[in-house]
Enzyme design. Structure first.
Site, PDB file in Angstrom:
ATOM      1  N   ARG A 172       0.822  -1.171  -0.144  1.00 28.68           N
ATOM      2  CA  ARG A 172       0.085  -0.015   0.128  1.00 28.68           C
ATOM      3  C   ARG A 172       0.905   1.296  -0.083  1.00 28.68           C
ATOM      4  O   ARG A 172       0.609   2.367  -0.592  1.00 28.68           O
ATOM      5  CB  ARG A 172      -0.964  -0.084   1.270  1.00 28.68           C
ATOM      6  CG  ARG A 172      -2.062  -1.010   0.974  1.00 28.68           C
ATOM      7  CD  ARG A 172      -2.908  -1.060   2.098  1.00 28.68           C
ATOM      8  NE  ARG A 172      -3.649   0.274   2.494  1.00 28.68           N
ATOM      9  CZ  ARG A 172      -4.454   0.466   3.345  1.00 28.68           C
ATOM     10  NH1 ARG A 172      -4.586  -0.099   4.577  1.00 28.68           N
ATOM     11  NH2 ARG A 172      -5.050   1.823   3.467  1.00 28.68           N
ATOM     12  N   CYS A 232      -1.437   6.208   8.654  1.00 28.74           N
ATOM     13  CA  CYS A 232      -1.548   5.084   8.231  1.00 28.74           C
ATOM     14  C   CYS A 232      -2.771   5.166   7.233  1.00 28.74           C
ATOM     15  O   CYS A 232      -2.689   6.149   6.411  1.00 28.74           O
ATOM     16  CB  CYS A 232      -1.784   3.845   9.393  1.00 28.74           C
ATOM     17  SG  CYS A 232      -3.127   4.414  10.583  1.00 28.74           S
TER      18      CYS A 232
END
Length: 275
Positions: A172, A232
């Site tokens: 990611r 995050c």
């Protein structure tokens, strides 16, 4: 009380008047149901999915100080409580609860090392059902020095005053994996470092400590002696990195909107590939 406590220590403290134990599990399944089936004696359930700004367009963002204080009072937490958090989530969500409690004025807060899995593996006592504690006064208060906004993160692109550390998976972070949220671009904040939150734990689910924990940050190119802000997907595993930094004496901040905000904003630059 240390920031990280052992199962042995917690067992010895159960029943003391000022101690409050919170199950801070947030999972895709029924965390509340799991709590009712079995929990550490005396624990109450902290619903992190509900303890957020539910009117915000972003997931898991901080609630108002008034809402937070109200929920803590309902759980029987008050000013002066010693609070121990645990979870059985793969994302170690007790760290998010730790970050929130400290932001909203609770300072004697710890995380149970190894969580509920270690407690059960050691054959320690559990109980079922719900536990209700009488309401106590929890002062409405907030300190945002450990919280970063979108504008602050944009300003940091130029100043580079804080190291930005991203807790998401390498896929990611680099953009080789699509973001799971609709309308959110892949990639990362330019200049940020990638420290996948799982690197902060031993194989048995306990926290790395000391030199081993410091090495996890250093291996990601992070200097724990300098200012850090963590990010995050939605602020949950960023809190894991913030707690890890805390164990090393670094009071890292958390970008609350995280990539769900940055990645969906057309005005923000996005980087792909390795850091």
């Amino acid at each position: 009380m240390d920031a990280l406590v052992t199962t042995e220590w917690l067992e010895s403290q159960i029943g003391t008047n000022d101690l409050r134990i919170l199950d801070a599990t947030m999972i895709e399944g029924d965390a509340a149901g799991d709590y009712e089936a079995a929990h550490i004696p005396g624990a109450v359930f902290l619903d992190l999915k509900e303890l957020a700004d539910t009117a915000a367009p972003l997931p898991n963002t901080l609630p108002s100080a008034e809402k937070f204080a109200s929920r803590m009072q309902t759980l029987g937490l008050g000013d002066g409580s010693r609070i121990v958090l645990y979870d059985h989530s793969p994302h170690h969500t007790s760290a998010r609860a730790w970050f929130m409690l400290r932001t909203f004025g609770a300072h004697d807060v710890a995380i149970l090392d190894g969580g509920f899995a270690k407690w059960q593996a050691e054959g320690r006592e559990t109980q079922g059902g719900k536990r209700q504690l009488r309401h106590r006064h929890f002062t409405v208060w907030a300190d945002d020095k450990g919280v970063r906004t979108l504008d602050q993160m944009k300003a940091n692109l130029d100043s580079q005053a804080e190291q930005v550390v991203d807790a998401r998976s390498p896929g990611r972070f680099t953009g080789t994996e699509a973001d799971p949220r609709a309308g959110v671009e892949p990639g990362h904040i330019p200049g940020s470092k990638n420290l996948y939150f799982t690197a902060l734990f031993n194989d048995d689910g306990t926290w790395k400590q000391g030199d081993a924990l410091k090495a996890a940050f250093e291996d990601a190119g992070v200097d724990v002696s300098k200012p850090i802000v963590t990010t995050c997907g939605s602020g949950v595993t960023a809190s894991v990195l913030a707690f890890g930094a805390h164990l090393l004496g670094n009071e890292a901040a958390v970008y609350d909107g995280s990539w769900s905000e940055w990645g969906a904003d057309p005005s923000t630059p996005k980087a792909t590939g390795a850091a």
